[in-house]
Design an enzyme around this catalytic site. Structure first.
Site, PDB file in Angstrom:
ATOM      1  N   ASP A   1       4.347  -2.170 -22.047  1.00  0.00           N
ATOM      2  CA  ASP A   1       3.832  -2.201 -23.238  1.00  0.00           C
ATOM      3  C   ASP A   1       4.513  -1.639 -24.045  1.00  0.00           C
ATOM      4  O   ASP A   1       5.249  -0.363 -23.887  1.00  0.00           O
ATOM      5  CB  ASP A   1       2.512  -1.234 -23.097  1.00  0.00           C
ATOM      6  CG  ASP A   1       1.825  -1.181 -24.222  1.00  0.00           C
ATOM      7  OD1 ASP A   1       1.079  -2.127 -24.707  1.00  0.00           O
ATOM      8  OD2 ASP A   1       1.953  -0.140 -25.125  1.00  0.00           O
TER       9      ASP A   1
ATOM     10  N   TYR B   1       7.518   1.111 -31.964  1.00  0.00           N
ATOM     11  CA  TYR B   1       8.333   2.097 -31.084  1.00  0.00           C
ATOM     12  C   TYR B   1       9.753   1.885 -31.263  1.00  0.00           C
ATOM     13  O   TYR B   1      10.423   2.652 -30.795  1.00  0.00           O
ATOM     14  CB  TYR B   1       7.789   1.586 -29.569  1.00  0.00           C
ATOM     15  CG  TYR B   1       6.315   2.066 -29.125  1.00  0.00           C
ATOM     16  CD1 TYR B   1       5.478   2.549 -29.958  1.00  0.00           C
ATOM     17  CD2 TYR B   1       6.100   1.494 -28.105  1.00  0.00           C
ATOM     18  CE1 TYR B   1       4.159   2.789 -29.399  1.00  0.00           C
ATOM     19  CE2 TYR B   1       4.580   1.491 -27.514  1.00  0.00           C
ATOM     20  CZ  TYR B   1       3.860   2.212 -28.439  1.00  0.00           C
ATOM     21  OH  TYR B   1       2.481   2.371 -27.732  1.00  0.00           O
TER      22      TYR B   1
ATOM     23  N   LYS C   1       2.952  -4.899 -30.104  1.00  0.00           N
ATOM     24  CA  LYS C   1       1.862  -4.655 -31.230  1.00  0.00           C
ATOM     25  C   LYS C   1       2.560  -4.868 -32.640  1.00  0.00           C
ATOM     26  O   LYS C   1       3.562  -4.644 -33.108  1.00  0.00           O
ATOM     27  CB  LYS C   1       1.439  -3.007 -30.964  1.00  0.00           C
ATOM     28  CG  LYS C   1       0.958  -2.827 -29.604  1.00  0.00           C
ATOM     29  CD  LYS C   1       0.342  -1.358 -29.597  1.00  0.00           C
ATOM     30  CE  LYS C   1       0.388  -0.871 -28.100  1.00  0.00           C
ATOM     31  NZ  LYS C   1       1.441  -0.390 -27.644  1.00  0.00           N
TER      32      LYS C   1
ATOM     33  N   HIS D   1      -1.754  -3.039 -33.926  1.00  0.00           N
ATOM     34  CA  HIS D   1      -1.556  -1.883 -33.472  1.00  0.00           C
ATOM     35  C   HIS D   1      -2.542  -0.746 -33.821  1.00  0.00           C
ATOM     36  O   HIS D   1      -3.294   0.100 -32.987  1.00  0.00           O
ATOM     37  CB  HIS D   1      -0.481  -1.027 -34.139  1.00  0.00           C
ATOM     38  CG  HIS D   1       0.309   0.089 -33.157  1.00  0.00           C
ATOM     39  ND1 HIS D   1       1.702   0.193 -33.015  1.00  0.00           N
ATOM     40  CD2 HIS D   1      -0.168   1.024 -32.345  1.00  0.00           C
ATOM     41  CE1 HIS D   1       1.925   1.126 -32.123  1.00  0.00           C
ATOM     42  NE2 HIS D   1       0.714   1.609 -31.864  1.00  0.00           N
TER      43      HIS D   1
END
Ligand code: A2P
Length: 278
Positions: A44, A49, A74, A107
């Site tokens: 994931d 990120y 996401k 997200h």
């Protein structure tokens, strides 16, 4: 007990996946490669990120073939507008070097911006275009999910939310189940630096079953029907977190952990009603 989650369109997900928030750079490539070697098959990540490149590098380095790995990313809040969302999904793919994602999520709903339905329409189309195999959301509350369904006729396949013993999300989980939505857990162990691993009921069960506190918590999530995404940089703990299939908590023990839920139980102050993450 089932060995995979089967989503409405038939995509099969493992019962435990691997989270990568905060993992970046060469050391993180090693950590993600080691997770793949340990047996994780769902990785994931997220645009925000800033490690989709790291995830892609780890997958290329791994001896596990791409088609045996499920990669999930996401969409950030700043790209909810339809055209921006399609571009962002393509950019995510370029960053990973992959040709498709197995799963792509919105997200956060960012309800103040009120653009998440447009983002959802973009994800529906991205699936039709073959950019992603399955689509879902993260941090969506029932009111947001109801709206997606009302405006597009489609519920997400997955809702990834904060979930752990002090924030067990019974109502959200019940809503998701009733609507055929698989709930995934972020911070399933309570995140970095928190102390859920020392809660007395968790310690007692760890002693009873000769497992670690982390294994008890992950087993509890699996038995709730939740797909946890624990993260660890440490190969021993990565393997430990997958090794939860040789014991079973009783219904009362599951309830005893659910009862640890408390107001203020979030490990962050990120309430999806108000949290803005762009
Ligand atoms: P580390 O990377 O040193 O293993 P979460 O998955 O809830 O976000 O929690 C992640 C945090 O929990 C990380 O700080 C990770 O540290 C730690 N952690 C992961 N697995 C275990 C485990 N089996 N036992 C103890 N701590 C763990």
């Amino acid at each position: 007990m089932k060995t995979t989650h089967i989503l409405s369109d038939g995509l099969q997900l493992p019962l435990i996946g691997f989270g990568t928030s905060g993992f970046r750079g060469a050391k993180a490539v090693q950590s993600i490669s080691s997770a793949l070697s340990a047996g994780y098959r769902l990785i994931d990540t997220a645009y925000n990120y800033e490690n989709e490149g790291t995830v892609g590098a780890a997958i290329r380095q791994s001896s596990v073939p791409r088609d045996q790995i499920l990669v999930s990313s996401k969409l950030p809040g700043r790209y909810h507008r339809y055209d921006l969302a399609i571009n962002a999904i393509q950019e995510s793919l370029y960053r990973t070097g992959l040709e498709y994602f197995d799963l792509y999520l919105i997200h956060w709903p960012n309800p103040q911006r009120n653009e998440y339905v447009e983002a959802w329409q973009a994800l529906i189309d991205a699936k039709k275009f073959g950019l992603v195999r399955e689509i879902g959301v993260s941090n969506f509350l029932p009111e947001h999910l109801d709206r997606l369904q009302a405006d597009t006729g489609e519920f997400p396949a997955v809702n990834q939310v904060e979930l752990h013993p002090t924030f067990s999300q019974v109502d959200q989980l019940d809503y998701d189940k009733r609507h055929g939505i698989l709930t995934e857990a972020w911070s399933p162990l309570g995140g970095h630096g928190h102390n859920l691993l020392t809660l007395a009921p968790v310690l007692q069960l760890a002693e009873k079953y000769h497992k670690s506190p982390a294994q008890v918590i992950l087993r509890w999530e699996v038995q709730l029907g939740v797909l946890p995404l624990p993260l660890s940089q440490n190969p021993t703990r990565q393997a430990e977190n997958l090794d939860v299939f040789d014991f079973t908590l009783t219904a009362n023990e599951v309830e005893a952990i659910v009862a640890l839920d408390c107001s203020g139980g979030r490990v962050t102050d990120q309430d999806p009603k108000t949290h803005e993450e762009l």
